[in-house]
Design a protein around this motif. Structure first.
Motif, PDB file in Angstrom:
ATOM      1  N   UNK A 260       0.832  -1.197   0.000  1.00 38.00           N
ATOM      2  CA  UNK A 260       0.000   0.000   0.000  1.00 38.00           C
ATOM      3  C   UNK A 260       0.869   1.250   0.000  1.00 38.00           C
ATOM      4  N   UNK A 261       0.261   2.363  -0.395  1.00 34.81           N
ATOM      5  CA  UNK A 261       0.864   3.688  -0.293  1.00 34.81           C
ATOM      6  C   UNK A 261       0.146   4.439   0.818  1.00 34.81           C
ATOM      7  N   UNK A 262       0.917   5.038   1.721  1.00 39.74           N
ATOM      8  CA  UNK A 262       0.345   5.798   2.840  1.00 39.74           C
ATOM      9  C   UNK A 262       0.829   7.248   2.768  1.00 39.74           C
ATOM     10  N   UNK A 263      -0.063   8.182   3.058  1.00 41.01           N
ATOM     11  CA  UNK A 263       0.252   9.600   2.952  1.00 41.01           C
ATOM     12  C   UNK A 263       0.104  10.281   4.312  1.00 41.01           C
ATOM     13  N   UNK A 264       1.084  11.158   4.615  1.00 37.78           N
ATOM     14  CA  UNK A 264       1.059  11.907   5.878  1.00 37.78           C
ATOM     15  C   UNK A 264       1.255  13.398   5.575  1.00 37.78           C
ATOM     16  N   UNK A 265       0.962  14.219   6.577  1.00 35.95           N
ATOM     17  CA  UNK A 265       1.115  15.664   6.416  1.00 35.95           C
ATOM     18  C   UNK A 265       2.556  16.088   6.627  1.00 35.95           C
ATOM     19  N   UNK A 266       2.863  17.317   6.222  1.00 39.12           N
ATOM     20  CA  UNK A 266       4.191  17.891   6.466  1.00 39.12           C
ATOM     21  C   UNK A 266       4.501  17.874   7.961  1.00 39.12           C
ATOM     22  N   UNK A 267       5.743  17.561   8.282  1.00 39.12           N
ATOM     23  CA  UNK A 267       6.176  17.578   9.668  1.00 39.12           C
ATOM     24  C   UNK A 267       6.009  16.262  10.391  1.00 39.12           C
ATOM     25  N   UNK A 268       5.300  15.304   9.812  1.00 41.89           N
ATOM     26  CA  UNK A 268       5.103  13.993  10.437  1.00 41.89           C
ATOM     27  C   UNK A 268       6.245  13.071  10.045  1.00 41.89           C
ATOM     28  N   UNK A 269       6.848  12.418  11.020  1.00 39.52           N
ATOM     29  CA  UNK A 269       7.956  11.495  10.746  1.00 39.52           C
ATOM     30  C   UNK A 269       7.434  10.234  10.061  1.00 39.52           C
ATOM     31  N   UNK A 270       8.148   9.818   9.026  1.00 38.51           N
ATOM     32  CA  UNK A 270       7.666   8.708   8.207  1.00 38.51           C
ATOM     33  C   UNK A 270       7.920   7.328   8.826  1.00 38.51           C
ATOM     34  N   UNK A 271       9.085   7.157   9.444  1.00 34.90           N
ATOM     35  CA  UNK A 271       9.441   5.850  10.014  1.00 34.90           C
ATOM     36  C   UNK A 271       8.436   5.325  11.019  1.00 34.90           C
ATOM     37  N   UNK A 272       8.052   6.125  12.034  1.00 36.05           N
ATOM     38  CA  UNK A 272       7.075   5.643  13.018  1.00 36.05           C
ATOM     39  C   UNK A 272       5.722   5.300  12.390  1.00 36.05           C
ATOM     40  N   UNK A 273       5.304   6.063  11.369  1.00 36.02           N
ATOM     41  CA  UNK A 273       4.039   5.759  10.706  1.00 36.02           C
ATOM     42  C   UNK A 273       4.128   4.405  10.011  1.00 36.02           C
ATOM     43  N   UNK A 274       5.263   4.160   9.362  1.00 36.23           N
ATOM     44  CA  UNK A 274       5.478   2.873   8.694  1.00 36.23           C
ATOM     45  C   UNK A 274       5.350   1.718   9.683  1.00 36.23           C
ATOM     46  N   UNK A 275       6.009   1.869  10.822  1.00 38.43           N
ATOM     47  CA  UNK A 275       5.973   0.810  11.841  1.00 38.43           C
ATOM     48  C   UNK A 275       4.574   0.632  12.400  1.00 38.43           C
ATOM     49  N   UNK A 276       3.870   1.743  12.597  1.00 38.22           N
ATOM     50  CA  UNK A 276       2.521   1.673  13.151  1.00 38.22           C
ATOM     51  C   UNK A 276       1.559   0.973  12.184  1.00 38.22           C
ATOM     52  N   UNK A 277       1.706   1.240  10.900  1.00 39.01           N
ATOM     53  CA  UNK A 277       0.846   0.603   9.896  1.00 39.01           C
ATOM     54  C   UNK A 277       1.055  -0.909   9.903  1.00 39.01           C
ATOM     55  N   UNK A 278       2.304  -1.336   9.926  1.00 35.68           N
ATOM     56  CA  UNK A 278       2.596  -2.763   9.878  1.00 35.68           C
ATOM     57  C   UNK A 278       2.134  -3.488  11.136  1.00 35.68           C
TER      58      UNK A 278
END
Length: 309
Positions: free
Chosen positions: A263-281
């Motif tokens: 999947x492709x996931x989108x976040x807003x400016x200023x949000x760290x990408x790594x933690x979002x990736x881990x949270x999704x998985x």
């Protein structure tokens, strides 16, 4: 260096593409194949001697049973081979291909039984009910034992399910042959033999359709059972802070036991990408049972420079 997007696999507790083959499945299918193959000879001789279509049909089905069980055993053996650069997911999918072929052979057997039964109804021949009954009872006992052997294996596995359907069809064939023999012995009505054979063929067709449908769904990269990509997208956005969109979700499975997702996931400016990736998985694994996911996390502003292929 600016962080543009984060892409990766889930390696929760260490990820491996090594095949997951149940040794019990392999052993039980192998034993079932040996027993079935030995009795094929007995039933073919019995069918020819007695002149019974029910026995001959059951013997023909047992030949496909033996082939199906042998292929299933071979599928489990091949699935043990490790992944390589040409087969990066390993050989687990081979067992699904075997299940699909088994389903097709069940169709062929059922059609042959109906065809032969129609011929027998128009030109009935002599049926020796005594030998027919003895062979049919022996066949029933063998099939019950083989079915019991397979009951101890993993019944969620499509290969095991296909093997059990073959044996169940053969078990029903033995029951039909016993009933036909008893009817012929008591009434002399030889048409009972082909008529009961057709009833068995109809049951075989029903089982074959389910097996072909499920295995074809996997071969066509259909979504795993219970996985709704629309529900997953909504759940991820609702449950993970900072995530504002999920798109291009693709879900499939190598086998029913190995669901996959990208999947492709989108976040807003200023949000760290790594933690979002881990949270999704973590959410995919805990809520949906998907432990192999490829996730691409990015900001909306990054999509102008990103090309999907």
């Amino acid at each position: 260096m600016s962080e543009q997007h984060h892409h990766g696999h889930d390696h929760s507790g260490g990820h491996s593409h090594a095949p997951k083959v149940n040794a019990t499945n392999r052993r039980r299918v192998g034993l079932a194949a040996i027993l079935t193959g030995l009795f094929v000879i007995v039933e073919i001789v019995g069918g020819l001697v007695s002149g019974s279509l029910a026995l001959i049909a059951d013997a023909g089905h047992m030949v496909t049973d033996f082939a199906a069980l042998a292929m299933a055993w071979g599928g489990f053996v091949i699935a043990q081979r490790p992944a390589n650069w040409r087969h990066t997911f390993g050989y687990d999918r081979f067992s699904i291909l075997v299940a699909f072929v088994n389903g097709i052979t069940l169709f062929a057997v059922a059609v042959w039984i109906v065809w032969e039964a129609a011929h027998r109804l128009t030109a009935p021949g002599e049926v020796l009910a005594g030998p027919m009954l003895y062979v049919a009872i022996a066949g029933l006992l063998v099939n019950v034992f083989v079915f019991w052997v397979l009951m101890g294996a993993d019944r969620d596995n499509l290969n095991i399910r296909g093997a059990m359907l073959h044996v169940l069809g053969d078990l029903l064939g033995s029951v039909a042959a016993i009933l036909a023999a008893l009817i012929i012995m008591t009434t002399g009505w030889v048409a009972a033999d082909p008529i009961l054979s057709v009833l068995v063929a109809l049951l075989i067709l029903k089982s074959a359709w389910g097996l072909v449908k499920d295995s074809a769904h996997i071969l066509l990269e259909g979504a795993p059972d219970g996985v709704d990509t629309r529900a997953i997208a909504a759940d991820l956005v609702e449950s993970i802070d900072g995530l504002n969109g999920v798109e291009h979700i693709h879900a499939w499975c190598i086998t029913p036991e190995r669901p996959m997702l990208t999947l492709d996931a989108y976040v807003d400016e200023g949000v760290r990408l790594g933690p979002i990736n881990s949270a999704i998985k973590a959410r995919l694994q805990n809520a949906f049972g998907i432990d192999h996911a490829t996730v691409d996390v990015m900001r909306r502003s990054d999509t102008a420079t990103r090309t999907d292929i």
